[in-house]
Design a protein around this motif. Structure first.
Motif, PDB file in Angstrom:
ATOM      1  N   TYR A 138      19.276 -24.647 -46.691  1.00 28.65           N
ATOM      2  CA  TYR A 138      17.829 -24.844 -46.841  1.00 28.65           C
ATOM      3  C   TYR A 138      17.483 -25.103 -48.309  1.00 28.65           C
ATOM      4  O   TYR A 138      16.715 -26.013 -48.632  1.00 28.65           O
ATOM      5  N   MET A 139      18.069 -24.314 -49.198  1.00 31.73           N
ATOM      6  CA  MET A 139      17.785 -24.449 -50.629  1.00 31.73           C
ATOM      7  C   MET A 139      18.265 -25.788 -51.183  1.00 31.73           C
ATOM      8  O   MET A 139      17.639 -26.357 -52.080  1.00 31.73           O
ATOM      9  N   LYS A 140      19.358 -26.299 -50.640  1.00 30.73           N
ATOM     10  CA  LYS A 140      19.961 -27.529 -51.161  1.00 30.73           C
ATOM     11  C   LYS A 140      19.584 -28.767 -50.349  1.00 30.73           C
ATOM     12  O   LYS A 140      20.173 -29.835 -50.519  1.00 30.73           O
ATOM     13  N   ASP A 141      18.619 -28.627 -49.454  1.00 25.81           N
ATOM     14  CA  ASP A 141      18.120 -29.753 -48.656  1.00 25.81           C
ATOM     15  C   ASP A 141      19.172 -30.354 -47.728  1.00 25.81           C
ATOM     16  O   ASP A 141      19.114 -31.532 -47.390  1.00 25.81           O
ATOM     17  N   ILE A 142      20.124 -29.546 -47.320  1.00 24.80           N
ATOM     18  CA  ILE A 142      21.111 -30.007 -46.345  1.00 24.80           C
ATOM     19  C   ILE A 142      20.526 -29.916 -44.941  1.00 24.80           C
ATOM     20  O   ILE A 142      20.684 -30.824 -44.122  1.00 24.80           O
ATOM     21  N   ALA A 143      19.825 -28.823 -44.667  1.00 27.74           N
ATOM     22  CA  ALA A 143      19.168 -28.644 -43.365  1.00 27.74           C
ATOM     23  C   ALA A 143      17.920 -27.805 -43.567  1.00 27.74           C
ATOM     24  O   ALA A 143      17.975 -26.751 -44.205  1.00 27.74           O
ATOM     25  N   LYS A 144      16.808 -28.272 -43.024  1.00 33.43           N
ATOM     26  CA  LYS A 144      15.532 -27.582 -43.193  1.00 33.43           C
ATOM     27  C   LYS A 144      14.959 -27.061 -41.878  1.00 33.43           C
ATOM     28  O   LYS A 144      13.818 -26.631 -41.829  1.00 33.43           O
ATOM     29  N   GLY A 145      15.733 -27.110 -40.814  1.00 32.54           N
ATOM     30  CA  GLY A 145      15.208 -26.648 -39.541  1.00 32.54           C
ATOM     31  C   GLY A 145      14.320 -27.681 -38.881  1.00 32.54           C
ATOM     32  O   GLY A 145      14.226 -28.824 -39.323  1.00 32.54           O
ATOM     33  N   ARG A 146      13.679 -27.280 -37.820  1.00 26.07           N
ATOM     34  CA  ARG A 146      12.824 -28.188 -37.067  1.00 26.07           C
ATOM     35  C   ARG A 146      11.366 -27.987 -37.444  1.00 26.07           C
ATOM     36  O   ARG A 146      11.001 -26.999 -38.078  1.00 26.07           O
ATOM     37  N   LEU A 201      24.541 -37.062 -44.158  1.00 21.29           N
ATOM     38  CA  LEU A 201      23.910 -37.798 -45.257  1.00 21.29           C
ATOM     39  C   LEU A 201      23.263 -36.831 -46.246  1.00 21.29           C
ATOM     40  O   LEU A 201      23.376 -37.001 -47.468  1.00 21.29           O
ATOM     41  N   ASN A 202      22.600 -35.797 -45.737  1.00 20.16           N
ATOM     42  CA  ASN A 202      21.990 -34.797 -46.616  1.00 20.16           C
ATOM     43  C   ASN A 202      23.045 -34.068 -47.449  1.00 20.16           C
ATOM     44  O   ASN A 202      22.826 -33.768 -48.628  1.00 20.16           O
ATOM     45  N   THR A 203      24.183 -33.779 -46.829  1.00 18.17           N
ATOM     46  CA  THR A 203      25.260 -33.091 -47.553  1.00 18.17           C
ATOM     47  C   THR A 203      25.820 -33.977 -48.652  1.00 18.17           C
ATOM     48  O   THR A 203      26.064 -33.524 -49.773  1.00 18.17           O
ATOM     49  N   ARG A 204      26.016 -35.260 -48.338  1.00 19.29           N
ATOM     50  CA  ARG A 204      26.496 -36.205 -49.353  1.00 19.29           C
ATOM     51  C   ARG A 204      25.514 -36.273 -50.530  1.00 19.29           C
ATOM     52  O   ARG A 204      25.920 -36.265 -51.700  1.00 19.29           O
ATOM     53  N   SER A 205      24.233 -36.331 -50.218  1.00 15.06           N
ATOM     54  CA  SER A 205      23.206 -36.392 -51.266  1.00 15.06           C
ATOM     55  C   SER A 205      23.192 -35.116 -52.094  1.00 15.06           C
ATOM     56  O   SER A 205      23.030 -35.158 -53.319  1.00 15.06           O
ATOM     57  N   ALA A 206      23.371 -33.963 -51.437  1.00 10.48           N
ATOM     58  CA  ALA A 206      23.368 -32.680 -52.146  1.00 10.48           C
ATOM     59  C   ALA A 206      24.567 -32.571 -53.080  1.00 10.48           C
ATOM     60  O   ALA A 206      24.457 -32.048 -54.195  1.00 10.48           O
ATOM     61  N   ILE A 207      25.718 -33.061 -52.637  1.00  8.99           N
ATOM     62  CA  ILE A 207      26.916 -33.051 -53.488  1.00  8.99           C
ATOM     63  C   ILE A 207      26.700 -33.930 -54.711  1.00  8.99           C
ATOM     64  O   ILE A 207      26.959 -33.524 -55.853  1.00  8.99           O
ATOM     65  N   ASP A 208      26.215 -35.142 -54.486  1.00 10.24           N
ATOM     66  CA  ASP A 208      25.992 -36.075 -55.597  1.00 10.24           C
ATOM     67  C   ASP A 208      24.968 -35.522 -56.581  1.00 10.24           C
ATOM     68  O   ASP A 208      25.126 -35.652 -57.798  1.00 10.24           O
ATOM     69  N   TRP A 260      14.547 -41.430 -34.170  1.00 11.75           N
ATOM     70  CA  TRP A 260      14.249 -40.974 -35.526  1.00 11.75           C
ATOM     71  C   TRP A 260      15.479 -40.971 -36.427  1.00 11.75           C
ATOM     72  O   TRP A 260      15.367 -41.113 -37.652  1.00 11.75           O
ATOM     73  N   ALA A 261      16.684 -40.812 -35.860  1.00 11.34           N
ATOM     74  CA  ALA A 261      17.896 -40.686 -36.677  1.00 11.34           C
ATOM     75  C   ALA A 261      18.539 -42.024 -37.018  1.00 11.34           C
ATOM     76  O   ALA A 261      19.489 -42.063 -37.799  1.00 11.34           O
ATOM     77  N   GLU A 262      18.035 -43.121 -36.464  1.00 11.71           N
ATOM     78  CA  GLU A 262      18.653 -44.419 -36.742  1.00 11.71           C
ATOM     79  C   GLU A 262      18.606 -44.768 -38.228  1.00 11.71           C
ATOM     80  O   GLU A 262      19.497 -45.438 -38.745  1.00 11.71           O
ATOM     81  N   VAL A 263      17.574 -44.309 -38.919  1.00  9.84           N
ATOM     82  CA  VAL A 263      17.475 -44.593 -40.351  1.00  9.84           C
ATOM     83  C   VAL A 263      18.620 -43.926 -41.116  1.00  9.84           C
ATOM     84  O   VAL A 263      19.133 -44.472 -42.095  1.00  9.84           O
ATOM     85  N   TYR A 264      19.071 -42.756 -40.648  1.00 14.59           N
ATOM     86  CA  TYR A 264      20.186 -42.070 -41.301  1.00 14.59           C
ATOM     87  C   TYR A 264      21.499 -42.797 -41.024  1.00 14.59           C
ATOM     88  O   TYR A 264      22.353 -42.922 -41.911  1.00 14.59           O
ATOM     89  N   VAL A 265      21.661 -43.266 -39.805  1.00 16.17           N
ATOM     90  CA  VAL A 265      22.860 -44.036 -39.466  1.00 16.17           C
ATOM     91  C   VAL A 265      22.915 -45.303 -40.313  1.00 16.17           C
ATOM     92  O   VAL A 265      23.973 -45.675 -40.838  1.00 16.17           O
ATOM     93  N   ASP A 266      21.771 -45.965 -40.466  1.00 12.54           N
ATOM     94  CA  ASP A 266      21.714 -47.180 -41.285  1.00 12.54           C
ATOM     95  C   ASP A 266      22.079 -46.889 -42.735  1.00 12.54           C
ATOM     96  O   ASP A 266      22.827 -47.641 -43.368  1.00 12.54           O
ATOM     97  N   GLN A 267      21.551 -45.801 -43.272  1.00 15.47           N
ATOM     98  CA  GLN A 267      21.847 -45.438 -44.660  1.00 15.47           C
ATOM     99  C   GLN A 267      23.335 -45.155 -44.843  1.00 15.47           C
ATOM    100  O   GLN A 267      23.943 -45.580 -45.826  1.00 15.47           O
ATOM    101  N   LEU A 268      23.925 -44.442 -43.905  1.00 21.40           N
ATOM    102  CA  LEU A 268      25.355 -44.138 -43.989  1.00 21.40           C
ATOM    103  C   LEU A 268      26.197 -45.409 -43.915  1.00 21.40           C
ATOM    104  O   LEU A 268      27.173 -45.570 -44.650  1.00 21.40           O
TER     105      LEU A 268
END
Length: 344
Positions: free
Chosen positions: A163-171, A192-199, A62-70
């Motif tokens: 959670y509020m900034k979409d960095i981590a939403k739990g399982r 990747l979520n942290t980078r997106s939240a900063i931007d 499931w995480a390969e899409v995040y690696v690809d995006q990075l």
């Protein structure tokens, strides 16, 4: 007698000739067959060297899409190449990925390699990169996860903001699993979520004050295997506005996966009244709605991981009163897109 002997000689010669012909034919066949067999599995050079383009590509994790995006924007090979995405991260790789993606001068380290400590550290980095003090950011006290009482008090504030900034939403089962160590797949999604939240934060701060227009905003949360979408239409005009809805359907929500394939549409299977509906909205006020997606696609399959995009369209026109013609509102004011992840 001579004729009989001559006939016999001719017959014997014919038999010999026939035998030789059969043997020669068999030998030729034996020499030719290997060439034919070899040719069955052989392609011309141009064909064997041609690039084979797959019809579709299916991720194994499931995480390969995040690696690809990075990897599209950052050279992350030193961290992820050859790594098992289910393996636990090392302190060195955590520091390296932060340097590569978030801050090249980073020289910190989380207190531990657990989910609560690493999520808190990513949130602290987000605050620092957006010129904020993490401790001074106000949050509403709420129970986000079923195992919230297991989160260490020193990390709870950071986990809530994450959670509020979409960095981590739990399982997906409504838990955070704070004491579990972070795996490489989770690390890819979190950075990747942290980078997106900063931007997103920096982009929002640089936007001019919105006046004399409508604005559509949205947010989401994951609760008990459901994605809850909250959205609103805000009036930035200096005067009250009358809105006209052409039917009982006041909005449309569509959700697509990372391939762009639609997995959910709010209006599917629903019927709406065709009567005109009018609503007044005062300056600074908003109309609010909510939609809940049960995380199943159109084939009825439960989705538990991946990156998704929800598009929300408010189906309204600017009214002029009953019996008067309505005026179209610019589509950009009536639309918002929410990106979210399942499985992190």
């Amino acid at each position: 007698m001579k004729n009989i002997k001559t006939d016999r000689n001719r017959k014997n010669n014919l038999i010999k000739s026939t035998k030789n012909t059969v043997i020669a034919g068999a030998l030729c066949s034996a020499l030719i067959m290997p060439s034919l067999v070899h040719g069955i599995g052989t392609l011309p050079v141009s064909a064997s060297n041609a690039e084979i383009v797959p019809i579709s590509y299916k991720y194994n994790h499931w995480a390969e899409v995040y690696v690809d995006q990075l990897s599209k924007n950052f050279n992350i090979e030193s961290v992820f190449k050859g790594k098992d995405l289910e393996a636990y991260v090392t302190e060195e790789d955590f520091r390296n990925i932060v340097k590569l993606v978030l801050n090249e001068k980073y020289d910190g380290v989380p207190d531990a390699l657990t989910r609560e400590a690493i999520v808190h550290e990513f949130t602290r980095i987000w605050a620092e990169e957006t010129y904020q003090s993490l401790d001074q950011i106000a949050v509403i006290q709420m129970i986000i996860y079923a195992d919230a009482d297991e989160i260490d008090a020193r990390y709870n504030h950071g986990v809530t903001i994450a959670y509020m900034k979409d960095i981590a939403k739990g399982r997906n089962d409504g838990i955070f699993a704070p004491k579990d160590n972070v795996r490489y797949g989770e690390l890819a999604a979190l950075v990747l979520n942290t980078r997106s939240a900063i931007d997103a934060e920096l982009s929002y701060e640089n936007q001019p004050v919105k006046e004399e227009r409508f604005e559509t905003r949205g947010s989401y949360k994951i609760e008990k295997d459901k994605v809850v979408l909250d959205f609103e239409l805000i009036n930035h005009y200096n005067e009250a506005k009358n809105l006209e809805f052409s039917s009982g359907q006041q909005f449309e929500v569509t959700i697509a996966d990372e391939k762009g394939e639609e997995v959910y549409r709010y209006s599917d299977g629903k019927s709406f009244t065709m009567a005109l509906i009018y609503k007044d909205i005062n300056p600074g006020e908003s109309l609010k709605w909510q939609d809940i997606w049960d995380m199943t696609n159109k084939e009825g399959e439960k989705l538990t991981s991946g990156k998704y995009q929800a598009r929300i369209d408010i189906l309204v026109r600017l009214g002029s009163g009953v019996g008067e013609s309505s005026e179209k509102i610019d589509e950009s004011q009536l639309t918002t897109v929410i990106e979210f992840n399942l499985g992190v």
